[in-house]
Structure formats: C-alpha cells, structure tokens
Design a protein around this motif. Structure first.
Motif, short mmCIF file in Angstrom:
data_model
loop_
_atom_site.label_atom_id
_atom_site.label_comp_id
_atom_site.label_asym_id
_atom_site.label_seq_id
_atom_site.Cartn_x
_atom_site.Cartn_y
_atom_site.Cartn_z
N ARG A 137 0.83 -1.21 0.00
CA ARG A 137 0.00 0.00 0.00
C ARG A 137 0.86 1.26 0.00
N GLN A 138 1.87 1.27 0.87
CA GLN A 138 2.74 2.44 0.99
C GLN A 138 3.48 2.71 -0.31
N ARG A 139 3.90 1.68 -1.01
CA ARG A 139 4.66 1.83 -2.25
C ARG A 139 3.78 2.00 -3.49
N GLY A 140 2.47 1.78 -3.34
CA GLY A 140 1.57 1.89 -4.48
C GLY A 140 1.59 0.66 -5.37
N TRP A 141 2.01 -0.48 -4.84
CA TRP A 141 2.02 -1.73 -5.58
C TRP A 141 0.68 -2.44 -5.37
#
Length: 147
Positions: free
Chosen positions: A25-29
């Motif tokens: 989620r944090q990395r946008g994956w």
C-alpha cells in the motif's frame, strides 16, 4: 547463518502477511494474493516496470523483518529469510489468474492468507495489471540453517 532454520508460527505468519500488505500500500504496488506457510511464502504482486524485483523483495522482506524483530525479537539464526527465492514475471491475464489460483488454492499448511478479492468492492483480481506494470509471482523461503 547460525542457529536453527526459521519456521513461522501462525502469529508470525499473520505479522508477515499484514506487513506485506502495508508495504505494498505504501509503495503503491498491487498485491493480489499471499499464502504464508511455516517455511515459505507465495505472493502475487504488481509493480511498475521501473521497480527492480530485487528492490521489491528487499522492501517487502526488510519491512517484514523489522516488524517481526520489534514484535518477536530476532531469530536465533539472525535472519528471517533466505537470500534467494524464485520469481517470475506474469505476461498475460491467464498467467496472472493462474498464479493467483495457485497461491490461494493449491498450498498446504497455510498459516495466513491474503486475497484481494475479498476486501472491498474494488477487486483488482477482476482486471489485469496496468500495461506499464509488471506482475510477479514469488516464492521466498524463511531462513534455512546450513551445516
């Protein structure tokens, strides 16, 4: 490596599964599926092509290690993970759906599982990853002792 091979408990497996979700989620994956067993993990994830697989797994395993060290202490071996692991790119929708099915439905001894289909109404499993994204399936083991 020193010490016995790492075998994840149900509590550790849930911690890994939760942290992989948070990192993605944090990395946008896009995380499609995870199955965590006592001695290895299967996951299906999509990330932009610019992200090297080494970076992706360094981040996933690094943040999971940090979370487990904070909650449970370091393992006797000093490492939670093997250095290697298999990974392959999924080039089409059929391969993506096959990898998700394999990860979620064809594993034994699953201690923790994540299925993107069961969360919310926006199901990423109903459409393939963006054209500029790479979908990967990975199998990474927990640390094994070497004698």
């Amino acid at each position: 490596m020193r010490g016995p091979a790492v075998r994840l408990s149900r509590e550790l497996a849930h911690a890994v599964c939760e942290q992989f979700q948070a990192t993605a989620r944090q990395r946008g994956w896009k995380l499609f599926a995870i199955s965590v067993m006592a001695n290895h993990i299967h996951l299906v994830i999509a990330a932009p092509h610019a992200i090297r697989t080494e970076t992706l797994f360094r981040d996933l395993k690094g943040y999971a290690s940090k979370a487990m060290n904070e909650r449970f202490g370091r393992p006797a071996s000093g490492a939670w993970w093997t250095r290697s692991g298999s990974r392959r790119r999924l080039h089409d929708e059929e391969a993506l759906f096959g990898a998700i099915d394999y990860t979620l439905n064809r594993q034994r001894g699953v201690l923790a599982r994540f299925d993107a289909k069961v969360i919310g109404s926006d199901c990423p499993c109903e459409r393939p990853p963006e054209p500029r994204a790479q979908a990967l399936v990975a199998n990474h083991g927990t640390a094994q002792s070497r004698e």
